[in-house]
Design a protein around this motif. Structure first.
Motif, mmCIF file in Angstrom:
data_model
loop_
_atom_site.group_PDB
_atom_site.id
_atom_site.type_symbol
_atom_site.label_atom_id
_atom_site.label_comp_id
_atom_site.label_asym_id
_atom_site.label_seq_id
_atom_site.Cartn_x
_atom_site.Cartn_y
_atom_site.Cartn_z
ATOM 1 N N LYS A 19 0.837 -1.215 0.000
ATOM 2 C CA LYS A 19 0.000 0.000 0.000
ATOM 3 C C LYS A 19 0.868 1.260 0.000
ATOM 4 O O LYS A 19 0.535 2.242 -0.668
ATOM 5 C CB LYS A 19 -0.913 0.015 1.227
ATOM 6 C CG LYS A 19 -2.089 -0.933 1.143
ATOM 7 C CD LYS A 19 -2.939 -0.766 2.392
ATOM 8 C CE LYS A 19 -3.983 -1.843 2.517
ATOM 9 N NZ LYS A 19 -4.611 -1.823 3.860
ATOM 10 N N ARG A 23 0.715 4.225 -2.885
ATOM 11 C CA ARG A 23 0.298 5.616 -2.615
ATOM 12 C C ARG A 23 1.060 6.611 -3.478
ATOM 13 O O ARG A 23 0.695 7.769 -3.572
ATOM 14 C CB ARG A 23 0.518 5.954 -1.136
ATOM 15 C CG ARG A 23 -0.536 5.336 -0.261
ATOM 16 C CD ARG A 23 -0.506 5.829 1.184
ATOM 17 N NE ARG A 23 -1.401 4.970 1.946
ATOM 18 C CZ ARG A 23 -0.995 3.993 2.763
ATOM 19 N NH1 ARG A 23 0.282 3.811 3.002
ATOM 20 N NH2 ARG A 23 -1.880 3.227 3.360
ATOM 21 N N SER A 101 -12.927 4.603 -4.828
ATOM 22 C CA SER A 101 -12.065 5.173 -3.795
ATOM 23 C C SER A 101 -10.849 5.763 -4.503
ATOM 24 O O SER A 101 -10.584 5.455 -5.668
ATOM 25 C CB SER A 101 -11.658 4.102 -2.780
ATOM 26 O OG SER A 101 -11.061 2.990 -3.434
ATOM 27 N N ASP A 102 -10.135 6.636 -3.793
ATOM 28 C CA ASP A 102 -8.976 7.321 -4.372
ATOM 29 C C ASP A 102 -7.999 6.308 -4.970
ATOM 30 O O ASP A 102 -7.559 5.387 -4.278
ATOM 31 C CB ASP A 102 -8.306 8.127 -3.235
ATOM 32 C CG ASP A 102 -7.150 8.997 -3.725
ATOM 33 O OD1 ASP A 102 -6.544 8.656 -4.760
ATOM 34 O OD2 ASP A 102 -6.850 9.996 -3.054
ATOM 35 N N GLU A 105 -5.009 5.952 -2.824
ATOM 36 C CA GLU A 105 -5.171 5.633 -1.394
ATOM 37 C C GLU A 105 -5.738 4.216 -1.338
ATOM 38 O O GLU A 105 -6.945 4.011 -1.223
ATOM 39 C CB GLU A 105 -6.091 6.653 -0.695
ATOM 40 C CG GLU A 105 -6.090 6.519 0.831
ATOM 41 C CD GLU A 105 -4.699 6.239 1.411
ATOM 42 O OE1 GLU A 105 -4.470 5.110 1.883
ATOM 43 O OE2 GLU A 105 -3.830 7.132 1.351
#
Ligand code: BES
Ligand code: ZN
Length: 458
Positions: A19, A23, A101-102, A105
């Motif tokens: 993750k 990002r 969702s972003d 992110e």
């Protein structure tokens, strides 16, 4: 602890680390994001060093940096594996509002990790790093020497990579090249890719009047560039879906019976195509099945078209110019530069004297790549998939492209193994790209089996 139990025990840590990398918005086609590509490269270098690789460097190129890392502790008599991957990702305005969702992110929802690059190709590249870490941390060693080559321009044609490879052939020298940047058929049925199509991308621009004109004053007297462009584009295929550019198919080799047999095993057929895409009916060359059209036939695609007024309301204008983006998928024996030249000539011949046209290469991409499936490392891949999925993989040719594969194959003279862990519905290049977490973890287990089996086979 075994490498397998290490990977299981650290499964969630691995996801959290991935993750972090996800990002970083490393979209290679957007020049204003250049610092983010650097950040993604340096993040990777640091991560490589943190998991026990002994050397990790960021090499600058004319565009986005290349990351090289290695662990050669297995010694000169052990085989060396080169893992290729890419840390750049596709744009997200596809369109942006459709992302739930972003894109940068990453979030876990119902067993999937959502985010741009989750599968393509940060997630799949990460599988190899985590397989190394699990083995190295659990045992203090690794069955083979490993080298990582992770670039930042794959999604924009890998233009800087050939020069880097030429300058670093000895550094990259290996006995096998492994790439996880493709998908398998389903969570139950693994597949091994033995062919990828080549690609180049281009744009065609049509110029008419010096500037935009009032369509009342001049309509009917000058050839509208948007109209001329679509007239040209409409002639690039015939009614059967064949590309009409003269010479386009000249170098295409006839489809072998064994390819037809392999592709007949593909689950992709008319019904599945309609279901996956939502089109009312399939389209394309009638003499080839859907799987053959995707895996083994060249195409010319219109990727986008702009011109004139597309804002709110209307504007009665004859635009001065119009532009379309084109890409061609290529099959073995077709040369991207040569086919581009044919496209230029073909469009010049279709351009009426009432306008002027220009065809420009965007990037030369790379030729198609075929992988001989009798190579020994393929055997290790078959066994590794079987060990984790309980079924032997099918061999398939894929429609997508990894531009550098043929170049690496040639420069290093190595067998290539294309071991994907994505799934067909991962939304690559689309909103809500995702990686099925079970596939991420199974990927690590599969690669551990692969690396363990390799020394006995080479
Ligand atoms: N991961 C894909 C290639 C791929 C897709 C292989 C589907 C097998 C099945 C890769 O990252 C990609 O999308 N490549 C681009 C290259 C192009 C932009 C030069 C592609 O194929 O469009
Ligand atoms: Zn990719």
């Amino acid at each position: 602890m075994t490498p397998f139990t290490y990977a299981e025990a650290h499964a969630q840590d691995f996801v959290e680390q991935l993750k972090e990398w996800l990002r970083i918005p490393s979209i290679s086609t957007q020049s204003e994001l250049k610092p983010e590509l650097e950040r993604a490269a340096f993040w990777l270098r640091d991560h490589c060093l943190s998991i026990g690789l002994t050397r990790a460097e960021v090499f600058p190129t004319p565009r986005h940096p290349v990351v090289y890392a290695e662990w050669l502790g297995a010694g000169p008599n052990a085989p060396t594996v080169l893992v290729y991957g890419h840390y750049d990702v596709q744009p997200v305005d596809d369109p942006y509002r459709e992302w739930k969702s972003d894109p940068f992110e990453p979030v876990e929802r119902e067993g999937h990790l959502y985010g741009r690059g989750a599968t393509d190709d940060k997630g799949q590249t990460f599988i190899h790093l985590k397989a190394f870490e699990a083995h190295f941390r659990a045992t203090g060693s690794f069955p083979v020497n490993v080298k990582f080559l992770v670039e930042g321009e794959e999604e924009s044609g890998s233009e800087s990579l050939p020069a880097f490879i030429q300058a670093n052939v000895d550094l990259l020298r290996a006995d096998v090249l492994v790439i996880s940047d493709s998908h398998i058929i389903s969570t139950e049925q693994p597949s091994l890719v033995y062919g990828l199509r080549g690609i180049f991308t281009a744009e065609v621009e049509v110029f008419g009047p010096r500037g935009d004109l009032h369509s009342g004053s001049y309509g009917g007297t000058v050839h509208n560039p948007v109209q001329a462009l679509v007239e040209i584009l409409a002639q690039l295929h015939d009614a059967q879906g064949r590309v009409t550019v003269p010479g386009f198919y000249d170098d295409v080799l006839p489809l072998l019976a064994e390819d037809r047999r392999a592709l007949a095993q593909s689950p992709m057929d008319e019904a599945r195509l309609v279901k996956e895409t939502g089109v009312p009916r399939p389209w394309g060359e009638p003499d080839y099945s859907i799987a053959e059209r995707i895996g083994a036939r060249p195409t010319l695609e219109l990727n986008g078209i702009v011109g004139g007024w597309i804002g709110e309301g209307s504007k009665t204008v004859i635009p001065a110019r119009a532009l379309a983006k084109i890409s061609c998928r290529l099959v073995p024996n077709q040369d991207p530069n040569q086919i581009f030249a044919l496209l230029q000539q073909g469009i010049a011949a279709l351009t009426p004297p009432t306008v002027r046209s220009e065809v420009r290469m965007i990037h030369a991409g790379g030729p198609a790549a075929m992988v001989p499936i009798d190579a020994k490392p393929i055997q290790a891949a078959v066994e590794a998939y079987e060990a984790v999925f309980g079924t032997r993989p099918l061999f398939l040719r894929e429609g997508g492209s990894i531009p550098i594969v043929a170049g690496l194959q040639g420069a290093l003279d190595v067998p290539v193994v294309l071991m994907g862990f994505g799934l067909p519905d991962d939304n690559l290049h689309a909103p809500n790209e995702k990686f099925t977490l079970a596939m991420f973890h199974k990927g690590i287990q599969t690669m551990l089996h692969f690396y363990q089996r390799l020394p006995a086979l080479l």
